[in-house]
Design a protein around this motif. Sequence first.
Motif, PDB file in Angstrom:
ATOM      1  N   VAL A 114      49.773  46.585  28.637  1.00 19.03           N
ATOM      2  CA  VAL A 114      50.391  46.568  29.957  1.00 19.03           C
ATOM      3  C   VAL A 114      51.895  46.697  29.783  1.00 19.03           C
ATOM      4  N   ASP A 115      52.489  47.611  30.535  1.00 22.48           N
ATOM      5  CA  ASP A 115      53.932  47.830  30.484  1.00 22.48           C
ATOM      6  C   ASP A 115      54.635  46.817  31.385  1.00 22.48           C
ATOM      7  N   LEU A 116      54.917  45.649  30.837  1.00 22.80           N
ATOM      8  CA  LEU A 116      55.559  44.578  31.591  1.00 22.80           C
ATOM      9  C   LEU A 116      56.140  43.556  30.612  1.00 22.80           C
ATOM     10  N   ASP A 117      57.315  43.025  30.939  1.00 23.44           N
ATOM     11  CA  ASP A 117      57.897  41.942  30.146  1.00 23.44           C
ATOM     12  C   ASP A 117      57.023  40.701  30.322  1.00 23.44           C
ATOM     13  N   PRO A 118      56.466  40.153  29.229  1.00 27.23           N
ATOM     14  CA  PRO A 118      55.568  38.996  29.362  1.00 27.23           C
ATOM     15  C   PRO A 118      56.260  37.750  29.893  1.00 27.23           C
ATOM     16  N   ARG A 119      57.590  37.754  29.903  1.00 25.68           N
ATOM     17  CA  ARG A 119      58.325  36.618  30.449  1.00 25.68           C
ATOM     18  C   ARG A 119      58.545  36.745  31.958  1.00 25.68           C
ATOM     19  N   SER A 120      58.131  37.869  32.530  1.00 30.17           N
ATOM     20  CA  SER A 120      58.330  38.097  33.959  1.00 30.17           C
ATOM     21  C   SER A 120      57.526  37.104  34.784  1.00 30.17           C
ATOM     22  N   LEU A 124      51.098  36.442  34.265  1.00 24.81           N
ATOM     23  CA  LEU A 124      49.708  36.031  34.080  1.00 24.81           C
ATOM     24  C   LEU A 124      48.833  36.585  35.197  1.00 24.81           C
ATOM     25  N   GLY A 125      49.369  36.660  36.402  1.00 22.87           N
ATOM     26  CA  GLY A 125      48.635  37.248  37.514  1.00 22.87           C
ATOM     27  C   GLY A 125      48.372  38.722  37.298  1.00 22.87           C
ATOM     28  N   VAL A 126      49.350  39.420  36.747  1.00 21.92           N
ATOM     29  CA  VAL A 126      49.160  40.836  36.430  1.00 21.92           C
ATOM     30  C   VAL A 126      48.039  40.987  35.406  1.00 21.92           C
ATOM     31  N   LEU A 127      48.057  40.125  34.395  1.00 24.05           N
ATOM     32  CA  LEU A 127      47.027  40.180  33.366  1.00 24.05           C
ATOM     33  C   LEU A 127      45.653  39.913  33.962  1.00 24.05           C
ATOM     34  N   GLU A 128      45.585  38.967  34.890  1.00 21.25           N
ATOM     35  CA  GLU A 128      44.300  38.643  35.524  1.00 21.25           C
ATOM     36  C   GLU A 128      43.783  39.829  36.332  1.00 21.25           C
ATOM     37  N   ARG A 129      44.653  40.477  37.086  1.00 22.49           N
ATOM     38  CA  ARG A 129      44.212  41.639  37.874  1.00 22.49           C
ATOM     39  C   ARG A 129      43.801  42.794  36.966  1.00 22.49           C
ATOM     40  N   PHE A 130      44.499  42.953  35.855  1.00 21.63           N
ATOM     41  CA  PHE A 130      44.155  43.993  34.870  1.00 21.63           C
ATOM     42  C   PHE A 130      42.737  43.775  34.355  1.00 21.63           C
ATOM     43  N   PHE A 131      42.451  42.551  33.953  1.00 27.23           N
ATOM     44  CA  PHE A 131      41.133  42.241  33.420  1.00 27.23           C
ATOM     45  C   PHE A 131      40.060  42.280  34.508  1.00 27.23           C
ATOM     46  N   ALA A 132      40.413  41.893  35.725  1.00 31.58           N
ATOM     47  CA  ALA A 132      39.440  41.934  36.821  1.00 31.58           C
ATOM     48  C   ALA A 132      38.960  43.360  37.047  1.00 31.58           C
ATOM     49  N   ASP A 133      39.881  44.319  37.024  1.00 34.99           N
ATOM     50  CA  ASP A 133      39.501  45.715  37.223  1.00 34.99           C
ATOM     51  C   ASP A 133      38.769  46.295  36.023  1.00 34.99           C
ATOM     52  N   LEU A 134      38.965  45.703  34.851  1.00 38.14           N
ATOM     53  CA  LEU A 134      38.292  46.162  33.637  1.00 38.14           C
ATOM     54  C   LEU A 134      37.067  45.311  33.308  1.00 38.14           C
ATOM     55  N   ARG A 135      36.663  44.488  34.258  1.00 40.41           N
ATOM     56  CA  ARG A 135      35.553  43.566  34.022  1.00 40.41           C
ATOM     57  C   ARG A 135      34.285  44.240  33.512  1.00 40.41           C
ATOM     58  N   PRO A 136      33.878  45.409  34.047  1.00 44.85           N
ATOM     59  CA  PRO A 136      32.668  46.049  33.499  1.00 44.85           C
ATOM     60  C   PRO A 136      32.749  46.292  32.000  1.00 44.85           C
ATOM     61  N   TRP A 137      33.927  46.619  31.505  1.00 46.71           N
ATOM     62  CA  TRP A 137      34.097  46.817  30.061  1.00 46.71           C
ATOM     63  C   TRP A 137      34.005  45.479  29.328  1.00 46.71           C
ATOM     64  N   LEU A 138      34.632  44.465  29.875  1.00 44.05           N
ATOM     65  CA  LEU A 138      34.619  43.144  29.241  1.00 44.05           C
ATOM     66  C   LEU A 138      33.224  42.535  29.219  1.00 44.05           C
ATOM     67  N   GLU A 139      32.413  42.872  30.208  1.00 39.66           N
ATOM     68  CA  GLU A 139      31.070  42.316  30.255  1.00 39.66           C
ATOM     69  C   GLU A 139      30.097  43.027  29.328  1.00 39.66           C
ATOM     70  N   ASP A 154      46.539  32.342  26.983  1.00 39.83           N
ATOM     71  CA  ASP A 154      46.612  33.126  28.222  1.00 39.83           C
ATOM     72  C   ASP A 154      45.268  33.770  28.518  1.00 39.83           C
ATOM     73  N   LEU A 155      44.637  34.323  27.491  1.00 44.40           N
ATOM     74  CA  LEU A 155      43.325  34.938  27.661  1.00 44.40           C
ATOM     75  C   LEU A 155      42.305  33.909  28.125  1.00 44.40           C
TER      76      LEU A 155
END
Length: 430
Positions: A114-120, A124-139, A154-155
Amino acid sequence: MTLTHNPGDGRTPLGPSPVSGTGTVPRIDVAQRTEPYTRTDPFDRPAAHEVAWTDPVTGARGWLVVHTLVGGLATGGTRMRSGCTRDEVADLARCMATKTAAFGLPVGGAKAGVDLDPRSPGALGVLERFFADLRPWLERSWVTAEDLGVAQSDLDVVFTRLGLDQSFHAAMLRSPDPAATLARVREGLAARDGDGLPLGDVIGGYGVAQACLGAAAALGSDPERTTVAIQGIGTMGGGAAWYLHEAGVRVTAIADAAGTLFHPRGLDIPALLAARDHYGEIDRATVPADVEVLPRDAVLTVPVDILVPAAVSYALREESVADVSARVVVEAANSATTPAAEERLAVRGIPVVPDFVANAGAAAWAWWLLQGQVGTDPQDSFNRLRTEMRGKVAHMMDAWRTDHTVPRRSAWGFAAANLEALAGREITIP
């Protein structure tokens, strides 16, 4: 939040040598031997799958690249950093596929970024939305882990919010008893080494240290006569420094974002590691007066036996190779050496132990744990990794010593053979 020249035959003897410090590096007559420098990476092919993502809230962009699937599964960490690109993620996914194949792991390679400063704020919300949209892959197919800018904690938070057990979820579903497997894996992840350090945090650095010790043995150098410089003292670099120090190696230079610390007789590694802050920088107020403070990039040029770039990708570029004084480079960071730089180093007689072997300890250990091949006794894990890492490094360095086949090329050979042997295998998790 952590989202943190031998002119005669073109060969360089690797037998016993004086303690490093002269800065003299033998050169190879590359005109006599051009074939070993040809880069024919069997993993340099299009990725199997690729997903591009844009965060609907912040506009941050992210990517998942699945380079190779083995038995329907791929593994690879998720990173977050400002300036992360699709090409970076694709390159790292290819590296991960090579890494799993090099160790014969029954899983393909992937990477997310993800192209984002992790200190922003809101990272964590960005990471959650990223994983939510990729949930089929994670499952179904993708097992992820911590990486640059993203901590395992964080994970764990995000996966809990998403109702997934943890980042091994897709693999757990291959088990006949996922709950029992999860309990066993969590018990293994909680194991600590003899110094009380979490095994999952240090096993990668231990693997890098073993790669260095294997390279030193090929150079004919005992640990006590071996000097090492390490660029970057985060999880990987710091772990490598710790275990090298324990083995009696003199770590004479380490570098963080603020500069390079150097002492020719060796640094007090435990004290310096204890003085790191949350972002891996050493409190300069704690540094002894006899330690020389040098510019950050000086770590790449100090006279040592082994240079370990363990910070960022592409730290060693073509223009910086002329100043490298080490006898061998061991890549702890992913893609630490550019192809042009690696070729120039080889011409100068400096082999590079590639990242997909040297830094694969954590990935290999995680899958050994998943498959029940190691458990809670840390010595079992250390013994397994030491044996496999030393064997691979000895194979690569022997090929280099015999006919100057660069280590990366010989490692591609056994990785490709392993991947072929895995084709069509069904993956089961006990």
